[in-house]
Design a protein around this motif. Sequence first.
Motif, PDB file in Angstrom:
ATOM      1  N   ALA A   7       0.847  -1.199   0.000  1.00 11.96           N
ATOM      2  CA  ALA A   7       0.000   0.000   0.000  1.00 11.96           C
ATOM      3  C   ALA A   7       0.880   1.246   0.000  1.00 11.96           C
ATOM      4  O   ALA A   7       0.636   2.191  -0.767  1.00 11.96           O
ATOM      5  CB  ALA A   7      -0.932  -0.009   1.208  1.00 11.96           C
ATOM      6  N   HIS A   8       1.909   1.256   0.836  1.00 10.86           N
ATOM      7  CA  HIS A   8       2.843   2.388   0.852  1.00 10.86           C
ATOM      8  C   HIS A   8       3.567   2.510  -0.488  1.00 10.86           C
ATOM      9  O   HIS A   8       3.778   3.613  -0.997  1.00 10.86           O
ATOM     10  CB  HIS A   8       3.875   2.224   1.977  1.00 10.86           C
ATOM     11  CG  HIS A   8       3.335   2.470   3.349  1.00 10.86           C
ATOM     12  ND1 HIS A   8       2.748   3.649   3.726  1.00 10.86           N
ATOM     13  CD2 HIS A   8       3.307   1.671   4.448  1.00 10.86           C
ATOM     14  CE1 HIS A   8       2.386   3.578   4.994  1.00 10.86           C
ATOM     15  NE2 HIS A   8       2.697   2.374   5.456  1.00 10.86           N
ATOM     16  N   PHE A   9       3.949   1.383  -1.061  1.00 10.32           N
ATOM     17  CA  PHE A   9       4.654   1.377  -2.347  1.00 10.32           C
ATOM     18  C   PHE A   9       3.793   2.023  -3.436  1.00 10.32           C
ATOM     19  O   PHE A   9       4.265   2.860  -4.202  1.00 10.32           O
ATOM     20  CB  PHE A   9       5.023  -0.061  -2.721  1.00 10.32           C
ATOM     21  CG  PHE A   9       5.656  -0.194  -4.075  1.00 10.32           C
ATOM     22  CD1 PHE A   9       6.967   0.190  -4.289  1.00 10.32           C
ATOM     23  CD2 PHE A   9       4.937  -0.728  -5.138  1.00 10.32           C
ATOM     24  CE1 PHE A   9       7.557   0.057  -5.547  1.00 10.32           C
ATOM     25  CE2 PHE A   9       5.504  -0.868  -6.387  1.00 10.32           C
ATOM     26  CZ  PHE A   9       6.828  -0.475  -6.597  1.00 10.32           C
ATOM     27  N   PHE A  10       2.510   1.652  -3.475  1.00  7.70           N
ATOM     28  CA  PHE A  10       1.635   2.192  -4.513  1.00  7.70           C
ATOM     29  C   PHE A  10       1.223   3.637  -4.232  1.00  7.70           C
ATOM     30  O   PHE A  10       0.736   4.317  -5.132  1.00  7.70           O
ATOM     31  CB  PHE A  10       0.413   1.294  -4.716  1.00  7.70           C
ATOM     32  CG  PHE A  10       0.760   0.015  -5.432  1.00  7.70           C
ATOM     33  CD1 PHE A  10       1.251   0.037  -6.734  1.00  7.70           C
ATOM     34  CD2 PHE A  10       0.629  -1.216  -4.805  1.00  7.70           C
ATOM     35  CE1 PHE A  10       1.590  -1.132  -7.394  1.00  7.70           C
ATOM     36  CE2 PHE A  10       0.966  -2.382  -5.460  1.00  7.70           C
ATOM     37  CZ  PHE A  10       1.450  -2.350  -6.757  1.00  7.70           C
ATOM     38  N   GLU A  11       1.453   4.102  -2.997  1.00  6.75           N
ATOM     39  CA  GLU A  11       1.242   5.519  -2.695  1.00  6.75           C
ATOM     40  C   GLU A  11       2.456   6.356  -3.086  1.00  6.75           C
ATOM     41  O   GLU A  11       2.447   7.578  -2.931  1.00  6.75           O
ATOM     42  CB  GLU A  11       0.960   5.706  -1.196  1.00  6.75           C
ATOM     43  CG  GLU A  11      -0.395   5.212  -0.781  1.00  6.75           C
ATOM     44  CD  GLU A  11      -0.612   5.309   0.732  1.00  6.75           C
ATOM     45  OE1 GLU A  11       0.323   5.673   1.476  1.00  6.75           O
ATOM     46  OE2 GLU A  11      -1.731   5.007   1.171  1.00  6.75           O
ATOM     47  N   GLY A  12       3.493   5.694  -3.562  1.00  8.95           N
ATOM     48  CA  GLY A  12       4.672   6.415  -4.029  1.00  8.95           C
ATOM     49  C   GLY A  12       5.787   6.552  -3.019  1.00  8.95           C
ATOM     50  O   GLY A  12       6.762   7.264  -3.258  1.00  8.95           O
ATOM     51  N   LYS A  13       5.684   5.875  -1.891  1.00 13.09           N
ATOM     52  CA  LYS A  13       6.746   5.927  -0.892  1.00 13.09           C
ATOM     53  C   LYS A  13       7.944   5.128  -1.384  1.00 13.09           C
ATOM     54  O   LYS A  13       7.800   4.135  -2.094  1.00 13.09           O
ATOM     55  CB  LYS A  13       6.285   5.341   0.448  1.00 13.09           C
ATOM     56  CG  LYS A  13       5.031   5.947   1.013  1.00 13.09           C
ATOM     57  CD  LYS A  13       5.301   7.325   1.566  1.00 13.09           C
ATOM     58  CE  LYS A  13       4.075   7.826   2.304  1.00 13.09           C
ATOM     59  NZ  LYS A  13       3.578   9.067   1.845  1.00 13.09           N
ATOM     60  N   ARG A  15      11.222   2.650  -0.967  1.00 15.96           N
ATOM     61  CA  ARG A  15      11.384   1.406  -0.224  1.00 15.96           C
ATOM     62  C   ARG A  15      12.123   1.655   1.089  1.00 15.96           C
ATOM     63  O   ARG A  15      11.885   0.965   2.077  1.00 15.96           O
ATOM     64  CB  ARG A  15      12.082   0.373  -1.088  1.00 15.96           C
ATOM     65  CG  ARG A  15      11.192   0.001  -2.282  1.00 15.96           C
ATOM     66  CD  ARG A  15      11.838  -0.949  -3.228  1.00 15.96           C
ATOM     67  NE  ARG A  15      11.028  -1.027  -4.447  1.00 15.96           N
ATOM     68  CZ  ARG A  15      11.124  -1.997  -5.315  1.00 15.96           C
ATOM     69  NH1 ARG A  15      11.984  -2.975  -5.137  1.00 15.96           N
ATOM     70  NH2 ARG A  15      10.367  -1.994  -6.386  1.00 15.96           N
ATOM     71  N   TYR A  16      12.997   2.647   1.101  1.00 18.10           N
ATOM     72  CA  TYR A  16      13.656   3.029   2.359  1.00 18.10           C
ATOM     73  C   TYR A  16      12.625   3.544   3.366  1.00 18.10           C
ATOM     74  O   TYR A  16      12.652   3.176   4.536  1.00 18.10           O
ATOM     75  CB  TYR A  16      14.704   4.129   2.124  1.00 18.10           C
ATOM     76  CG  TYR A  16      15.927   3.664   1.374  1.00 18.10           C
ATOM     77  CD1 TYR A  16      16.922   2.927   2.025  1.00 18.10           C
ATOM     78  CD2 TYR A  16      16.104   3.970   0.027  1.00 18.10           C
ATOM     79  CE1 TYR A  16      18.047   2.499   1.348  1.00 18.10           C
ATOM     80  CE2 TYR A  16      17.222   3.549  -0.654  1.00 18.10           C
ATOM     81  CZ  TYR A  16      18.202   2.808   0.002  1.00 18.10           C
ATOM     82  OH  TYR A  16      19.306   2.388  -0.671  1.00 18.10           O
ATOM     83  N   GLN A  17      11.709   4.389   2.903  1.00 20.56           N
ATOM     84  CA  GLN A  17      10.678   4.935   3.784  1.00 20.56           C
ATOM     85  C   GLN A  17       9.762   3.827   4.312  1.00 20.56           C
ATOM     86  O   GLN A  17       9.419   3.794   5.489  1.00 20.56           O
ATOM     87  CB  GLN A  17       9.825   5.976   3.041  1.00 20.56           C
ATOM     88  CG  GLN A  17      10.544   7.266   2.752  1.00 20.56           C
ATOM     89  CD  GLN A  17       9.692   8.182   1.874  1.00 20.56           C
ATOM     90  OE1 GLN A  17       9.067   7.726   0.907  1.00 20.56           O
ATOM     91  NE2 GLN A  17       9.685   9.471   2.210  1.00 20.56           N
ATOM     92  N   ILE A  18       9.393   2.928   3.419  1.00 21.37           N
ATOM     93  CA  ILE A  18       8.510   1.822   3.817  1.00 21.37           C
ATOM     94  C   ILE A  18       9.183   0.977   4.897  1.00 21.37           C
ATOM     95  O   ILE A  18       8.570   0.646   5.911  1.00 21.37           O
ATOM     96  CB  ILE A  18       8.134   0.950   2.595  1.00 21.37           C
ATOM     97  CG1 ILE A  18       7.347   1.775   1.572  1.00 21.37           C
ATOM     98  CG2 ILE A  18       7.343  -0.281   3.040  1.00 21.37           C
ATOM     99  CD1 ILE A  18       7.175   1.088   0.231  1.00 21.37           C
ATOM    100  N   ALA A  19      10.461   0.664   4.681  1.00 21.05           N
ATOM    101  CA  ALA A  19      11.195  -0.131   5.666  1.00 21.05           C
ATOM    102  C   ALA A  19      11.253   0.595   7.003  1.00 21.05           C
ATOM    103  O   ALA A  19      11.091  -0.021   8.066  1.00 21.05           O
ATOM    104  CB  ALA A  19      12.604  -0.428   5.154  1.00 21.05           C
TER     105      ALA A  19
END
Length: 148
Positions: A7-13, A15-19
């Motif tokens: 969900a975060h990935f598809f919001e444009g975040k 991968r560092y931010q998601i982690a």
Amino acid sequence: MRILALAHFFEGKSRYQIAEYLKVSRTSVNKWVKDYLDYGLEGLEDLPRSGRPCKLGGAQLKQLKAYVLDSIDRTEGGRLTLEDIQQYISESFHIEYELSAVHRLLKRQNFSWISSRSIHPKGNQAHQEAFKKLRAGNDPSHPGTPAS
């Protein structure tokens, strides 16, 4: 957590931010995104893990399960402990298990190790219910009753 990462990935975040948000490694996020892009939702499912096979065969596991279920219905009181099950396995199948392995074995057989208080073999349900209904002020033999 994997779907939340997507969900975060598809919001444009990134991968560092998601982690950082999920408190996981960036490598895990990369793997989850790649698996999703390659295989869809099925790519996010856990794969079977390798490990030591169970020492007990299918018939032995059925017999163990029956023993545990029968022991639950005992009315003579007492609890079924891991030590009891460990001893049963040793005596019945001549296979030795550590207590932690017995616990994992039971968990894999969908047994929860939450137990209730056992029923005392000389317990009388009617007397217990009558005792619960007594009030301290109504019973002169009760220790909390004021002297008159």
